[in-house]
Structure formats: C-alpha cells, structure tokens
Write an enzyme that holds these catalytic residues in place. Structure first.
Site, mmCIF file in Angstrom:
data_model
loop_
_atom_site.group_PDB
_atom_site.id
_atom_site.type_symbol
_atom_site.label_atom_id
_atom_site.label_comp_id
_atom_site.label_asym_id
_atom_site.label_seq_id
_atom_site.Cartn_x
_atom_site.Cartn_y
_atom_site.Cartn_z
ATOM 1 N N HIS A 51 8.967 -7.722 49.097
ATOM 2 C CA HIS A 51 7.578 -8.191 49.094
ATOM 3 C C HIS A 51 7.158 -8.581 47.675
ATOM 4 O O HIS A 51 6.623 -9.679 47.447
ATOM 5 C CB HIS A 51 6.676 -7.081 49.634
ATOM 6 N N GLU A 52 7.403 -7.689 46.734
ATOM 7 C CA GLU A 52 7.018 -7.964 45.347
ATOM 8 C C GLU A 52 7.879 -9.077 44.754
ATOM 9 O O GLU A 52 7.395 -9.884 43.955
ATOM 10 C CB GLU A 52 7.126 -6.687 44.504
ATOM 11 N N HIS A 55 6.328 -12.406 45.648
ATOM 12 C CA HIS A 55 5.249 -12.796 44.733
ATOM 13 C C HIS A 55 5.831 -13.359 43.432
ATOM 14 O O HIS A 55 5.406 -14.417 42.941
ATOM 15 C CB HIS A 55 4.383 -11.577 44.384
#
Length: 247
Positions: A51-52, A55
C-alpha cells in the site's frame, strides 16, 4: 542495499504469510487455525508495505524523486515515517476487531508533484493496491484447487483487502479518499481539513467499534463488493470467523 530492491524484512513478512498458508493446509484443527491467523496477519503486513509502496511509486513517477532516497521503494517498514502507526497498530486492530486500520507513513513532497491530477493519483495508489491484491486472491481461490484451510484463509485475507480499500477511499481527512479530493479543494477547505486530520480517522474507527449497526453495514458493503468481484462469501465468512477464533 539498493534503494529500490525489496528489503529482507519485507521478504521475512512474505515468508511468514507463506508459512501460515502451509499450516492452514494441514488437516489438524489447531494447526489450521494457527495457520489462518499467520496467513492473514502476515498477508496483511505484506499488503501494508505494498500500500505504502503504491503511494511512493506513483509519487516517484509524478516528480517526487525524494521517495527513492528515503528508501520508500524498498518495501521496508522501518523506512516509513511512523512504523507504529503504519504497521503495529493496524495489526493489533485487525487481530482484536477485524478492522484493517490504514496506516499513514510515507511523506510525499507535494510541491514536487507536477499536477493536481497526479497528486490525486498518489493518494489513490494505496487503496488501489489493496483492491488489486484482493482481486488477485479472489482469482487464485477461484482457479487453483487447494485445501479448505488455505481456501478460507486466502478468502479471509481477500476480504480484509476489500475492507481496507473501502475504508481508505472514504472522504475523511487523514484517509486516502480525502487525499484524492484535496488537491481540488479551496485553500480554506484544506486549512479546515488540516485541523481535523489528526483525529478524524480515529473518530471514524471509534464509531465503527462502538456502533454495531454501523460496523455491520460497513462489513455488509465490503461483502457485497467482494462478491461482486467474484469472491466466495461463505469461504470468506468461515475464514474470518476462524481468524477471530477467540471472539
């Protein structure tokens, strides 16, 4: 170590999830339950890293080259701004209440992003990773013959990804859904959002925990999206109940 090569810690988390999957295949109730717990927790930890990474990767492609020097492209949780909020608390919340608390960890240089649309894409990249992981797991369960324990464990993990996706895209300050809208808001609206950003997500999760009707409605929405994508609702519910065996 390369600033874009997967870190040994990420590979260790992946190994934990795989070990849980192996245990879940055993025809021994205690081992199966332990395997499902390890599979879901390890898989959730891996997805937090991805998820990170989502980004950071989109930010890198959109002009913020600093994310590479910060080590965000290595999938190493130790590089994130706050490993406690990003990694430890989400695992605890998931284990205690089945709520995939989203973390907030990578610092993006918004001034380096070349457009408002790109800034919005940076925020959406994290939830998109969860949705993609959930879809891949659903596809794997549908196409690959596997023991029941592994099937319900992966189904549970897929549902967790859908829950995380839905939570993250809510237009609440501090969550990615609001982050996607923020570049298009007025300066006054952004200023108000900055004031409530630290506690707004916590207030949301407090409501989900304290109001069973709200929590049930949110879970039903996740189940609906999960089934729409092609997930096995019964398998997900069985896996979720076995993951939260202590309740």
């Amino acid at each position: 170590m390369s600033r874009s090569r997967p870190s040994p810690l990420f590979l260790l988390l992946l190994a934990v999830a795989i070990a849980g999957g192996v245990l879940a295949c055993l025809d021994v109730p205690a081992a199966r339950t332990a395997g499902i717990v390890l599979l879901v927790l390890g898989g959730w930890a891996v997805s937090l890293c991805l998820h990170e990474f989502g980004h950071a990767y989109v930010a890198y492609r959109s002009g913020d080259w600093s994310v590479r020097s910060k080590g965000y492209l290595t999938l190493d949780i130790r590089r994130y701004a706050n490993p406690l909020l990003t990694f430890v608390l989400p695992l605890i919340f998931l284990l205690i209440g089945g709520i995939p608390l989203p973390g907030g960890a990578v610092w993006i240089d918004r001034g380096a992003i070349h457009s408002r649309g790109a800034a919005s894409a940076v925020s959406l990249a994290g939830p998109a990773a969860n949705l993609g992981i959930g879809a891949l797991l659903i596809l794997a369960v549908a196409l690959i013959p596997m023991p029941v324990g592994l099937l319900v464990g992966l189904s549970c993990l897929a549902l967790v990804q859908i829950l995380a996706f839905l939570l993250n895209i809510l237009p609440v300050p501090g969550l990615d859904g609001f982050g996607a809208l923020e570049p298009f808001l007025s300066h006054d609206a952004q200023r108000v959002a900055n004031q409530v950003r630290p506690w707004a997500p916590l207030a949301l999760f407090a409501l989900l925990i304290s109001l069973p009707a709200l929590s049930s409605a949110f879970f039903d929405a996740a189940i609906g999206l999960y089934a729409l994508i092609g997930g096995d609702e019964l398998a997900a519910r069985i896996g979720f109940n076995e993951f939260l065996f202590w309740r």
